[in-house]
Structure formats: C-alpha cells, structure tokens
Design an enzyme around this catalytic site. Sequence first.
Site, mmCIF file in Angstrom:
data_model
loop_
_atom_site.group_PDB
_atom_site.id
_atom_site.type_symbol
_atom_site.label_atom_id
_atom_site.label_comp_id
_atom_site.label_asym_id
_atom_site.label_seq_id
_atom_site.Cartn_x
_atom_site.Cartn_y
_atom_site.Cartn_z
ATOM 1 C CD GLN A 104 0.180 9.332 3.741
ATOM 2 O OE1 GLN A 104 1.023 9.786 3.845
ATOM 3 N NE2 GLN A 104 -1.068 8.696 4.031
ATOM 4 C CG ASP A 128 -1.516 1.211 1.780
ATOM 5 O OD1 ASP A 128 -1.483 2.100 1.151
ATOM 6 O OD2 ASP A 128 -2.682 1.503 2.502
HETATM 7 C C1 PLP Z 1 -1.485 4.581 3.850
HETATM 8 C C2 PLP Z 1 -2.917 4.350 3.435
HETATM 9 N N1 PLP Z 1 -3.593 3.695 2.691
HETATM 10 C C3 PLP Z 1 -4.723 3.978 2.625
HETATM 11 C C4 PLP Z 1 -5.528 4.818 2.383
HETATM 12 C C5 PLP Z 1 -6.851 5.284 1.369
HETATM 13 O O1 PLP Z 1 -6.697 5.965 0.251
HETATM 14 P P1 PLP Z 1 -8.114 6.676 -0.399
HETATM 15 O O2 PLP Z 1 -8.907 6.518 0.489
HETATM 16 O O3 PLP Z 1 -7.105 7.853 -1.217
HETATM 17 O O4 PLP Z 1 -8.545 5.161 -1.742
HETATM 18 C C6 PLP Z 1 -5.054 6.134 2.541
HETATM 19 C C7 PLP Z 1 -5.019 7.696 2.987
HETATM 20 O O5 PLP Z 1 -5.287 8.294 3.667
HETATM 21 C C8 PLP Z 1 -3.564 5.372 3.538
HETATM 22 O O6 PLP Z 1 -2.906 7.025 4.143
#
Ligand code: PLP
Lengths: 408, 134
Positions: A201, A198
């Site tokens: 960040q 993921d």
């Molecule tokens: C580490 C991480 N994963 C996933 C997400 C989810 O991102 P999104 O809401 O843009 O799909 C975020 C965002 O807050 C994040 O910081």
Amino acid sequence: MDIDSLRQLFPQLQDKVYGKTLVYLDNAATSLRPSGVVECWRNSAEHCTANLHRAVHHIADLATRSYEDARAKVASYIGAGSPSEIVFTSGATASINLVCYSFGRKFIQSGDEIIVAESEHHSNIVPWQMLCEEKGAKLRVWGVDENGHLSLDDLKSLLNPRTKLVCLAHISNVLGLVNPVKEVVKLCHSIGCKVLTDGAQGIVHTKVDVQDLDCDFYVFSGHKIFAAPSTGVLYAKKEILDSMPPFMGGGEMISEVKWSGTTYAEPPYRFEAGTQNISGTPTLKPALELMEEIQNSAQLSDNLKDITDYILSGLSSDPRIRLYGIPGAGYEKVPVFSFSVEQLHHEDLALILDKMGVAVRSGQMCAEPLMDRYGVTGMLRASFAPYNTMQEARYFISSLHKAMDMLR
Amino acid sequence: MKTLKEAQEEVVEEMSMFDDWLDKYSYLIDLGATLETLPESARTEDNLIKGCQSRVWLECNKEGNIIYFKADSDALITKGIIALLVRVYSGRTLEEIRDDDFSFLDSIGLKENLSPTRAGGLNAMIAKIKSYAL
Ligand SMILES: Cc1ncc(COP(=O)(O)O)c(C=O)c1O
C-alpha cells in the site's frame, strides 16, 4: 493532468453494474488498469513474445530489453542504488516468501526473534510463522493502540540482541496510516536488526525512496499501481542480495551447471528461476510513468486530499460508525477507510452498497489478528484512487446512509 | 399445509413482485425477522454452516419422518435467505427434501445475484439441509 483526462484512461470506470455507473472503491485490493498498461501488455504478447536472456534472435532481444527497461524504471522510481537491487516476482506475497525462504532460512536460527506488527496483512505474518516453526525461532507481535498507532517505545522493549528482523507495512491495508518506517529502521539498525517493509500500500500512496527509508527490503505488487497482475518487486540492498542463496532452482538462475555442482547467477537473476512474467512485468514501466504524472498534478493530489477530509468527517460525524486508523500524533491518513457500523453486519452493508453500484471490500481483509484486536469479525473498507471523484465520495456516503437505514 | 411445490412457487411469486434488488433485499430482511429465535444452546459448531462470510446456524429436529428447521444468522440478508429456506423446507418429509433439486432458487435469481463467495454460502446452506435429510 486533470481528473477528466485521467478517467479517460480507465475504460472500466464507464462500466455499469446493475444498470448503475460503477463506483469503484476497492482500490486497495487492486487498481484498475489504464489503457497504456493494457497496450503495453498486449504489445508484449503480440509482438515481443520470446523468452528472456536465452536466445540471440531479435525478438528475444526486444523482450529482454523491455523487461530490463521495466527493472531500470522501478529502480529509479523507488530510488534504488542500481537495477540489480530489483528482483521481479509475482507480487508482494511472493517477494516476502522469497526473503523468508532465502534470507530467513540462512540467517534466522533457533532462538532468534522476528517482530511483526499486529496490523500486518496475512502475507507478512504467515510466512514468518512458518519460518519460526521450522527454525525454532520466536515470532513477537508489536501491538497497535486503539487508533492504530504503533509506539516506538513498545518496539524498543521488544528489540533485543536475538531480534534478527522486523516486518512492518509501510501503510496497513486496513488502517491506511503511514507508519514511521524511517524511525523504525534507525532503531533496528542500531542493534544490527534488519527491516522488511511491506510496501503493497505504501507504493500506492507515498513517494517511496528506499535509500531515504534505509530499509533492507521493500516489497510491492504491480497490480495495485495500475500494472498487470502477477507482477511484483523485491527491492533489497545489494550486499544483502549478494549474501542470499537462491531459493528456487531452475533455468536462467545459474552460472554453471555440472554434475559436480552448480554455481549461481548474480542477483537479481539468481532469484528469477524459470520463465518469468514476460508480458506482464514490462507494464510496470508505463504504470510507474502514469504514477509520476499523477504525482506531478496538483489538481489530482488536491482532489484526493479533499476526498480524504470529506470521508473522514463523513464517517466520524456519525456516532454509529467506528473508523479504524485515526490520523494524528504524526500519523498521516491515506484514502483507505476501514470501518464498522454498530449493530450491523459488514456483509449486509456491502451487499446493499453493491446493488447501488458501489464496490467496497468487506470481511477480514487478510488481517484476522487485527480484526481480533478490535473485537470484530470483519469490517468494510472504501479505498480511493486518484481517478475517484468527489461526486463518487458523496455518492458513497449517501449510499452508506441509505443502506444503514434499510437495515434498521 | 401447502405442498413443497406450492411453497416454492409462492416464494418465487413474492420475490418476483420486486424489480429492484434493493427491494428484494428488504423483503428478505423482513422475512428474516419472522424467524423464530434460535436458543443460544443451538448455536453450536455442528449447526454452523461453513462457507459464509456471515455466521449461519441451522438446527434440525426430526419427528419420525418429518424434519423441522430453526435457523439464525448474524447478518440480516443472509438471515433472510436461510429464513426463506426454512419456510420452504421445514416440516417436510426426509424423502421430499432428498428428492428436491432446489431449482426454484434459480428462478428467484438468488444465485446469479450473489457473488461467487456468497453463492458458495447459499450452496453450503443447501448442502446442510440435504445432509440433515440423509
Ligand atoms: C499491505 C499488503 N501486503 C501484502 C499484500 C499482498 O499482495 P499480493 O496479494 O499482491 O501479493 C497486500 C494486498 O492485498 C497488502 O495490502
């Protein structure tokens, strides 16, 4: 590029809140939009509106080109083998769900195991819980230590022949530490297990090279790196994408539709059913170009390093403040600082900071299991972007102290 | 005892003494400190107000037609807000609470000055008070 010219590109930095100049320190939630991105977005909407890959007329061609240019840009930016390894989605969450419902449904069976780190965002937890429930698979948690570090030895003891997938953030949105993705991938691949990174960040704070990391999936959102909201990327290795069935059926993801059966388009189109974010997705290109300019500026990277050191010492020097995600032992800290203050509620501090013009995040930060790990109901988080100044960092620390005094 | 209207006007007047929102917060924090402590046994799931980032408990006791509130919160500003509501509404009759539209809160500017999530919390507090008066 210097910081003044960078700041010029972000009109929102000039805005006032309650008569005070906005100090935006919620960049980990979403970045501000630079004028180049807004122009691209606007131009797409005003002059390039046509649906993609569907018509032969000129505007459709323009729209398709700018969409595919963005794909090529993303591919080269993260070092993918080819643009066909880049699937556009609406964000990191959508990308993870795509992997879950396509790859997961096909390859995860009853009795299989999926490992997620304890520090994951809900977006990298909940889809796997849902899949495990559906499949009768087992979700196992890779815990973090007090400093927010993950131990590879712990991972080794979790891995076994039933482990099919490890899901790990490149950088946790709470801890702000760069996880050892490359080592994790090596370990997992040695037993034939796949790794989803993921990068929501990670894409913000590191120079990502997916081939170097060698992870099987890398996902991120556009809105955290200056691009339009509801844009996102799933990178997956070609042979894996090829093996994945579509998970949404609809327009433009097909090769042939007959009553006797439908055949599907090749990746990445197989996974892009329905009308896409035709105005937003092209903004990934100017957004990543700006990211490159920023990375090439020594002044800007020095500034962020100085801010990181300053905030680290500012927060660590006060015994009432507990910082989560401590650098050291190979863990590098990026300018994402989550903390709590002894005896004080994060909501009170955030409300007062807000009235001082400082925008910070407060609450569980979509990582409730991690809050439980540390025994707190929430935290405060200040996250910095390259356009933030040392002066803003100082204002934040002094405002925090004022807020703490007010609540005594 | 002051009438409901008088109590509301008094709060509006006190809040309007401060131009700066930080001063209003200080006032709310002080107000919260005046709340009678809520016994641990009253911090029940039933008394918990949902929809707030912080936890807020509101306990009610009825004596005939009169309703008395006690409250607490783990956050100080929120505690101040619930204290303000307790000050105005505790000791009122069921009819008074049922018939009131809580619009004095608009004159304080509390709603506009709380973000939607926190205004949601305030609305949840109002709904809880009303539900006790049903
Ligand atoms: C580490 C991480 N994963 C996933 C997400 C989810 O991102 P999104 O809401 O843009 O799909 C975020 C965002 O807050 C994040 O910081």
